[in-house]
Enzyme design. Structure first.
Site, PDB file in Angstrom:
ATOM      1  N   ARG A  71       0.837  -1.207   0.000  1.00  0.00           N
ATOM      2  CA  ARG A  71       0.000   0.000   0.000  1.00  0.00           C
ATOM      3  C   ARG A  71       0.872   1.257   0.000  1.00  0.00           C
ATOM      4  O   ARG A  71       0.552   2.254  -0.664  1.00  0.00           O
ATOM      5  CB  ARG A  71      -0.929  -0.005   1.220  1.00  0.00           C
ATOM      6  CG  ARG A  71      -2.000  -1.098   1.140  1.00  0.00           C
ATOM      7  CD  ARG A  71      -2.954  -1.048   2.297  1.00  0.00           C
ATOM      8  NE  ARG A  71      -3.727   0.193   2.319  1.00  0.00           N
ATOM      9  CZ  ARG A  71      -4.552   0.502   3.329  1.00  0.00           C
ATOM     10  NH1 ARG A  71      -4.693  -0.347   4.342  1.00  0.00           N
ATOM     11  NH2 ARG A  71      -5.214   1.639   3.324  1.00  0.00           N
ATOM     12  N   ASP A 109      -3.521   7.592   3.456  1.00  0.00           N
ATOM     13  CA  ASP A 109      -2.599   7.699   2.315  1.00  0.00           C
ATOM     14  C   ASP A 109      -1.794   9.004   2.272  1.00  0.00           C
ATOM     15  O   ASP A 109      -0.839   9.108   1.506  1.00  0.00           O
ATOM     16  CB  ASP A 109      -3.370   7.514   1.001  1.00  0.00           C
ATOM     17  CG  ASP A 109      -4.545   8.480   0.837  1.00  0.00           C
ATOM     18  OD1 ASP A 109      -5.568   8.077   0.236  1.00  0.00           O
ATOM     19  OD2 ASP A 109      -4.447   9.635   1.326  1.00  0.00           O
ATOM     20  N   HIS A 124      -7.746   7.316  11.405  1.00  0.00           N
ATOM     21  CA  HIS A 124      -7.257   5.935  11.324  1.00  0.00           C
ATOM     22  C   HIS A 124      -5.733   5.854  11.171  1.00  0.00           C
ATOM     23  O   HIS A 124      -5.196   4.806  10.799  1.00  0.00           O
ATOM     24  CB  HIS A 124      -7.963   5.203  10.177  1.00  0.00           C
ATOM     25  CG  HIS A 124      -9.444   5.107  10.388  1.00  0.00           C
ATOM     26  ND1 HIS A 124     -10.319   4.874   9.354  1.00  0.00           N
ATOM     27  CD2 HIS A 124     -10.197   5.228  11.502  1.00  0.00           C
ATOM     28  CE1 HIS A 124     -11.568   4.858   9.839  1.00  0.00           C
ATOM     29  NE2 HIS A 124     -11.515   5.068  11.118  1.00  0.00           N
TER      30      HIS A 124
END
Ligand code: APR
Length: 272
Positions: A71, A109, A124
């Site tokens: 990721r 991200d 988060h």
């Protein structure tokens, strides 16, 4: 003639003294980062959500790091899209005008920050932070691969050979402790300070804009009924209905990267 949704939204927006925005994976979809519950939510044969858990870590920390390394690698190749930039611009206008703007994101991200958003509330956590399981220190880390052993690993292909990483190959803190991704996994509590900052941003807001979330994960989704209770205008941008669409006063259906630039092209001073 009845006011269109856009007119209603923009007239409320330009008068709003305090606005809050809640974003989810959908705001980064047009940047090339797949959402969790949409197409692409699978990594190999795993639901992305199943690897984001303390149980998965207990079972195989190497596999979890292989997933997060993948990721990080992908996010590194992605850039903010016009939706991220429109939110950062709106924030700048609101701050310049001495008004209150709070961006609350479920995303890890870092694309909001890259677009210029200042200190979004990251409910988060972040892909770019790690936490030591021994000394609990949290540090920025942009090493890709996370350690040399992970180079070339992480292929999402279900046929990809499963590798078992040894404890020695896992990322280590200066104290020698094992580092884990500093993200909130399922079943884990959010940071009290982030929850408080998000609640303070939603409390008494004139408008809550919800962008690109399925709104099935709590406590994040709980901020929508909270804003509704005190009479804020609730607006949603999503490609399809979500779990909170029924609570919304106005809904804009489509990609946030396409919709937000013109929808948010409203400065506090200039009425539409
Ligand atoms: N523009 C706007 N919305 C979009 C777009 C787009 N281009 N593409 C997809 N969406 C919407 C989908 O319709 C869906 O409602 O984004 C939403 C993404 O939902 P999820 O994949 O469930 O992601 P999210 O709501 O952010 O998940 C919440 O769950 O997996 C955990 O911790 C993870 O933060 C995540 C949390």
């Amino acid at each position: 003639m009845s006011e269109t949704s856009r007119e209603r939204f923009q007239s409320t927006l330009c008068r709003a003294r305090k606005i809050a925005v809640l974003t989810g994976a959908g705001v980064s979809a047009e940047s090339g980062i797949p959402t969790f519950r949409g197409a692409g939510g699978l990594w190999r044969r795993y639901e992305a959500t199943s690897l984001a858990s303390p149980e998965a870590w207990q079972r195989d920390p190497g596999l979890v790091w292989e997933f997060y390394n993948h990721r990080r690698e992908r996010a590194l190749g992605c850039a903010p899209n016009p939706g991220h930039h429109a939110l950062a611009q709106l924030e700048a206008w609101w701050r310049e005008a001495g008004r209150v703007f709070t961006l609350i994101t479920q995303n890890i991200d870092g694309l909001h920050e890259q677009a210029g958003s200042r200190s979004p509330v990251r409910l988060h956590g972040s892909l770019w932070q790690v936490r030591c399981l021994s000394c609990e220190s949290v540090t920025e880390n942009r090493d890709v691969p996370i350690t040399p052993a992970f180079a070339g690993s992480g292929s999402p292909d279900p046929e990809a050979p499963a590798r078992r990483f040894t404890a020695a190959e896992l990322p280590r803190c200066r104290c020698g402790g094992v580092l884990r991704p500093h993200v909130v996994w399922f079943g884990e509590a959010l940071q009290e300070s982030d929850l408080a900052a998000a609640a303070a941003g939603v409390e008494g807001c004139d408008l809550l804009l919800v962008v690109g979330t399925s709104a099935v994960v709590y406590p994040a989704a709980g901020f929508v009924p909270m804003a509704k209770r005190h009479g804020a205008l609730i607006a949603e941008v999503n490609v399809e209905p979500s779990a909170i669409s029924g609570l919304c006063d106005v809904v804009f259906t489509g990609g946030s990267g396409a919709i937000l630039p013109s929808l948010l092209d409203v400065t506090p001073a200039r009425a539409p």
